[in-house]
Design an enzyme around this catalytic site. Structure first.
Site, PDB file in Angstrom:
ATOM      1  CG  HIS A   1      63.424  48.304  42.557  1.00  0.00           C
ATOM      2  ND1 HIS A   1      62.696  48.351  43.723  1.00  0.00           N
ATOM      3  CD2 HIS A   1      63.613  46.987  42.283  1.00  0.00           C
ATOM      4  CE1 HIS A   1      62.470  47.121  44.147  1.00  0.00           C
ATOM      5  NE2 HIS A   1      63.015  46.276  43.286  1.00  0.00           N
TER       6      HIS A   1
ATOM      7  CD  GLU B   1      70.851  47.017  33.400  1.00  0.00           C
ATOM      8  OE1 GLU B   1      70.227  48.080  33.603  1.00  0.00           O
ATOM      9  OE2 GLU B   1      71.513  46.436  34.288  1.00  0.00           O
TER      10      GLU B   1
ATOM     11  CD  GLU C   1      61.354  38.894  42.763  1.00  0.00           C
ATOM     12  OE1 GLU C   1      61.465  39.294  41.588  1.00  0.00           O
ATOM     13  OE2 GLU C   1      62.324  38.803  43.540  1.00  0.00           O
TER      14      GLU C   1
ATOM     15  NE  ARG D   1      60.906  45.175  39.872  1.00  0.00           N
ATOM     16  CZ  ARG D   1      62.115  44.661  39.787  1.00  0.00           C
ATOM     17  NH1 ARG D   1      62.951  45.091  38.851  1.00  0.00           N
ATOM     18  NH2 ARG D   1      62.515  43.733  40.620  1.00  0.00           N
TER      19      ARG D   1
ATOM     20  CG  HIS E   1      66.362  48.242  39.638  1.00  0.00           C
ATOM     21  ND1 HIS E   1      67.336  47.961  40.579  1.00  0.00           N
ATOM     22  CD2 HIS E   1      65.758  47.046  39.367  1.00  0.00           C
ATOM     23  CE1 HIS E   1      67.310  46.670  40.870  1.00  0.00           C
ATOM     24  NE2 HIS E   1      66.376  46.085  40.141  1.00  0.00           N
TER      25      HIS E   1
ATOM     26  N   GLY F   1      82.490  41.938  33.617  1.00  0.00           N
ATOM     27  CA  GLY F   1      82.671  40.793  34.499  1.00  0.00           C
ATOM     28  C   GLY F   1      81.480  40.500  35.373  1.00  0.00           C
TER      29      GLY F   1
ATOM     30  CB  ALA G   1      70.732  40.502  41.298  1.00  0.00           C
ATOM     31  CD  GLN G   2      68.320  43.357  47.812  1.00  0.00           C
ATOM     32  OE1 GLN G   2      67.121  43.344  48.066  1.00  0.00           O
ATOM     33  NE2 GLN G   2      69.141  44.252  48.314  1.00  0.00           N
TER      34      GLN G   2
ATOM     35  NE  ARG H   1      64.560  44.122  35.196  1.00  0.00           N
ATOM     36  CZ  ARG H   1      64.694  43.684  36.444  1.00  0.00           C
ATOM     37  NH1 ARG H   1      64.714  42.384  36.682  1.00  0.00           N
ATOM     38  NH2 ARG H   1      64.811  44.524  37.447  1.00  0.00           N
TER      39      ARG H   1
END
Length: 519
Positions: free
Chosen positions: A236, A365, A120, A282, A341, A20, A53-54, A376
């Protein structure tokens, strides 16, 4: 126990979506008015990693940007094994999916009606479409949940922990799940869409919710589906290190806005490691932070000069997490550590979301589409989820409405047991110690031996899924004898041009490899 009653059998709607989060709910909405069921371990109002998720959704929405540049950045971040055709196709669909989300009511940040994206790490342009700085995931999910709950074509099956895919003659025909009452139920359906998320909670330090235990990956592998790129786990670099499980996240947008990473003495050490410093990919930042912590110098994200007093308004989620942990980011640097992450690997899926198992699709994912490669690119995850969810909705065939007889029930009631907590914690410690930011043969073989021992210690189907997912990630990491993207081998620290390709394996192949490796 012997003589346990067989599972209850339910004929689900012709399309069953397992999960979901963003991929699952978006797919369900795009399938309307076709009948579909969404099965989740908890309520769709909470729990999915998408809520957390930010950053936002990556999309070339400015006149100064283009899908081609977005695809180029994706290829660079993916360290040589991104599927270029997939990357360009996804980048070109990004604006249409943003428009879909806007139409559903997602309140993306805008000024005078125009989107105002941020930048980013490893993006060459400002293309992260976000909501109030760091609340994109929650805002998107709350909007979609409301739409799903009012959609007459969508049936919600909440409170069911998926355990096993049901197959017949090489085709997925349903799902076995444990309800809140502990009873097993078989849900029969013509087409199954996996949208179960990643494997982050297999690690001791993670930003992922407890549901991210690799269940979809494991179920698909046990049913015979092909798995791709399982070795590539993204850590992360700026999880907030305040002793909370899961660890809250200091969004990458902070670094995009100028926040720097320093050690305990205030030295900006990432500038010594990469020309892009904090905005390096990252994997590079994660290893730099890991090394500083391992050396006893600590690591901190300092946004005092660039955000300062505006922190509560511009980044309310991060600000609240810090304050809850006793840190005021307005006046002090934020302690950080690398955390599991995102899993770039998963169930191998083609450009339409089809897996190698007939009747089984995958999005988000849990899928490995070739978009992410070895590392990623920031905020490509939510983009991939909506693009592939929409593609599945477009390509999933007309389904058979007739009921199918269920396969044989399990032999005993133990399969309804929850995963034993002590074994779960030992597995998480093992993965963090030996299959983490920096790996080597000794640690990986030690981890594989531990995983096999833990797997044999219980009949719990849920724990067996966890060990299966761990086995796939660890065996793939041992097989890749090089360092590439998020996968770093201390004993093979350089990339090998001959290995610049994606990895594929079935569970049977992984077990054969492990047996040989442990001789």
């Amino acid at each position: 126990m012997a003589g346990a009653p067989p599972p209850l059998v339910t004929q689900a709607p012709p399309i069953l979506i397992v999960g979901g989060g963003l991929a699952g709910l978006f797919c369900a909405l795009k399938l309307a008015p076709r009948r579909v069921a969404v099965l989740t371990p908890g309520s769709i109002d909470e729990g999915a990693a998408s809520f957390w998720a930010q950053g936002g959704v990556a999309a070339a929405v400015l006149d100064t940007d283009s899908p081609e540049r977005h695809a180029e950045d994706t290829l660079k971040a993916g360290a040589g094994i991104v599927d270029a055709r997939i990357a360009l196709g996804v980048a070109r669909e990004a604006r249409a999916r943003i428009d879909d989300l806007l139409a559903y009511g997602v309140p993306f940040d805008r000024v005078d009606g125009e989107l105002t994206p941020s930048r980013e790490a490893a993006h060459s342009e400002r293309r992260i479409v976000r909501v109030k700085g760091d609340t994109a995931g929650r805002a998107i999910m709350e909007t979609l949940v409301a739409r799903v709950r009012e959609a007459p074509s969508i049936e919600l099956m909440e409170g069911y922990c998926a355990q096993e895919l049901l197959t017949r003659e090489g085709r997925a025909i349903g799902l076995r799940a444990r309800g809140r009452d502990g009873l097993l139920r078989d849900f029969l359906s013509s087409e199954i869409v996996l949208a179960t998320g990643g494997i982050g909670h297999l690690y001791r330090v993670t930003t992922n919710p407890v549901e991210a235990r690799g269940v979809g990956l494991a179920m698909a592998a046990r049913a015979g589906a092909l798995i791709a790129d399982a070795e590539f786990v993204q850590f992360h670099p700026t999880a907030i290190d305040i002793g909370v499980d899961p660890a809250p996240l200091a969004t990458e947008s902070l670094r995009g806005e100028g926040a720097i990473i320093v050690d305990r003495s205030g030295h900006r050490f990432m500038a010594d490691i990469d020309p892009a410093a904090e905005l390096a990919p990252r994997d590079i930042v994660a290893r730099g932070v890991f090394a500083s912590i391992a050396a006893g110098r600590g690591a901190f994200l300092d946004a005092r000069a660039t955000v300062g007093a505006e922190f509560p308004a511009r980044f309310p989620t991060v600000h609240a997490s810090c304050r809850a942990g006793g840190v005021d980011p307005v006046t002090a640097p934020i302690p950080i550590a690398p955390a599991a992450h995102y899993h770039m690997g998963g169930v191998a899926a083609d450009a339409c979301g089809r897996t190698s198992l007939a009747g089984l699709w995958a999005a988000g994912e849990v899928a490995a589409t070739g978009l992410h490669g070895a590392n990623r690119l920031a905020s490509n995850s939510l983009l991939e989820a909506v693009v592939f969810a929409a593609r599945i909705a477009e390509h999933i065939p007309a389904t058979r409405e007739e009921a199918q007889s269920p396969p044989a029930p399990p032999a005993g009631g133990e399969t309804a047991a929850a995963a034993p907590l002590d074994l779960v914690e030992e597995l998480r410690d093992t993965m963090a110690r030996d299959v983490g930011v920096i790996r080597d043969r000794a640690g990986l073989t030690r981890a594989l031996a531990a995983i096999l021992r833990l797997e044999a210690a219980t009949a719990s189907a849920e724990f067996r899924n966890m060990t299966t997912a761990a086995l796939l990630a660890t065996s793939a990491a041992l097989a890749r004898r090089e360092s590439r993207g998020a996968h770093f081998r201390a004993d093979f620290p350089q990339a090998d041009a001959a290995l610049a390709q994606r990895s594929y394996m079935t569970l049977a192949q992984a077990r054969e490899f492990v047996e040989e490796a442990l001789k």
